[in-house]
Design an enzyme around this catalytic site. Sequence first.
Site, short mmCIF file in Angstrom:
data_model
loop_
_atom_site.label_atom_id
_atom_site.label_comp_id
_atom_site.label_asym_id
_atom_site.label_seq_id
_atom_site.Cartn_x
_atom_site.Cartn_y
_atom_site.Cartn_z
N ASP A 272 0.85 -1.19 0.00
CA ASP A 272 0.00 0.00 0.00
C ASP A 272 0.88 1.23 0.00
OD1 ASP A 272 -0.17 1.62 2.88
OD2 ASP A 272 0.69 -0.37 3.02
N CYS A 310 -3.75 3.64 -22.50
CA CYS A 310 -4.46 3.50 -21.22
C CYS A 310 -5.97 3.47 -21.47
CB CYS A 310 -4.11 4.64 -20.27
SG CYS A 310 -4.99 4.57 -18.69
N CYS A 312 -8.31 3.90 -19.08
CA CYS A 312 -9.09 4.55 -18.01
C CYS A 312 -9.95 5.66 -18.59
CB CYS A 312 -8.18 5.08 -16.91
SG CYS A 312 -7.46 6.71 -17.20
N CYS A 315 -8.15 8.98 -19.63
CA CYS A 315 -7.46 8.96 -20.93
C CYS A 315 -8.43 8.83 -22.10
CB CYS A 315 -6.44 7.83 -20.95
SG CYS A 315 -5.01 8.13 -19.87
N HIS A 341 -6.61 8.18 -12.51
CA HIS A 341 -5.71 7.60 -13.51
C HIS A 341 -4.58 6.82 -12.83
CE1 HIS A 341 -2.99 7.26 -16.97
NE2 HIS A 341 -2.05 7.62 -16.12
#
Length: 378
Positions: A272, A310, A312, A315, A341
């Site tokens: 993390d 990408c 996402c 994008c 993103h």
Amino acid sequence: MIQNFFEIHHSDSSSRARTAVMHLPHGDVETPVFMPVGTKGTVKAVSKDDLEEIGFEIILANTYHMYLRPGADIVKEAGGLHEFTQWKRNFLTDSGGFQVFSLSSLRKIETGGVTFRSDIDGSKHFFTPENVVQTQAKLNSDIQMQLDVCTGYGVTRKEAEKALKITSSWAERAIKEWKVQMEEGYKGILFPIVQGNFYEDLRKESAEFVSSLDTPGFAIGGLSVGEPSDVYVKMLSHTVQFLPRTKPCYVMGIGTPEYILEAVENGVDMFDCVQPTRVARHGLYFTRHGMLSIKQKRFERDFSPVENTCGCKVCRTYSRAYLRHIFREQEILSSMLASYHNLYFLHQMIKEVRESINEDKFPIYKEEFLKQFQSKDV
């Protein structure tokens, strides 16, 4: 102890990397897994709907911050973190030990626990291994961490030995209290934490000690705390060899592709970091060719996406020129889009990591990914 919590699916033939699944109270989690940090019950600038859309199965919250505000009793009254936040998938909670030692202007560590002052209002508080477990049970975390003593890079051996001694005793006390909470209906699990600073024999001692505690998994603390990258690599590879391969291993606080891939290669299952969302607020975007700083003037008339490959929604929708504009105007949307993103990027990378492990190609994937990422051709 909890049975069949962790199922290993495939081990890479040429490294320690492996894929597995953790069966947790709020759904299964595939590993290796990157966990976004929602310190105060929210991942900064990212809604729980966006996290679900990306595909995350587990996020973090921090015991220190949730204890101070709004308070564990309020969260419990709301139905635990899942009801309070409406994030219905899994939560891992950090014990708050790192925050006590890094944020508090006044703290006193004793064998019984640690006295500290709130970074919010200066009020005085006392954490013990037991009440930290109780607090995390009130939060209803799916995986909780023991209270430990954190030490920074460069401390003396005497300081490291003292911190390790206290951390080890606190682990035993935390486990005892965790078992009490389980008898009362709590379903989350607890990880003890390996410490020992950057002394190899202390790391070995700590890893062997936590391995003897018969908990469902382990965390490795005290890495990525300012040490050179080669020291991180050396200490990580040294430590993991003393932990059993049958249980999940979590390295706390790493979030760059370089550190994540090194951890995976060493058999680490969980990691993390606040880094992806923190750098997003400064206009930095992850790309396959390194970090892209959207503030640069060269993007003023660049109407292409951050990254053509990408998938996402950032994008697919916005241009570099527009993203540069809203960053320069300090619009809140800038942090939201960059954070989305960056989290999408890491989540996609981890999916590819799992695929490469299952195909016995992880070392090849790591080499090719880093060669491209470190090219800085952005």
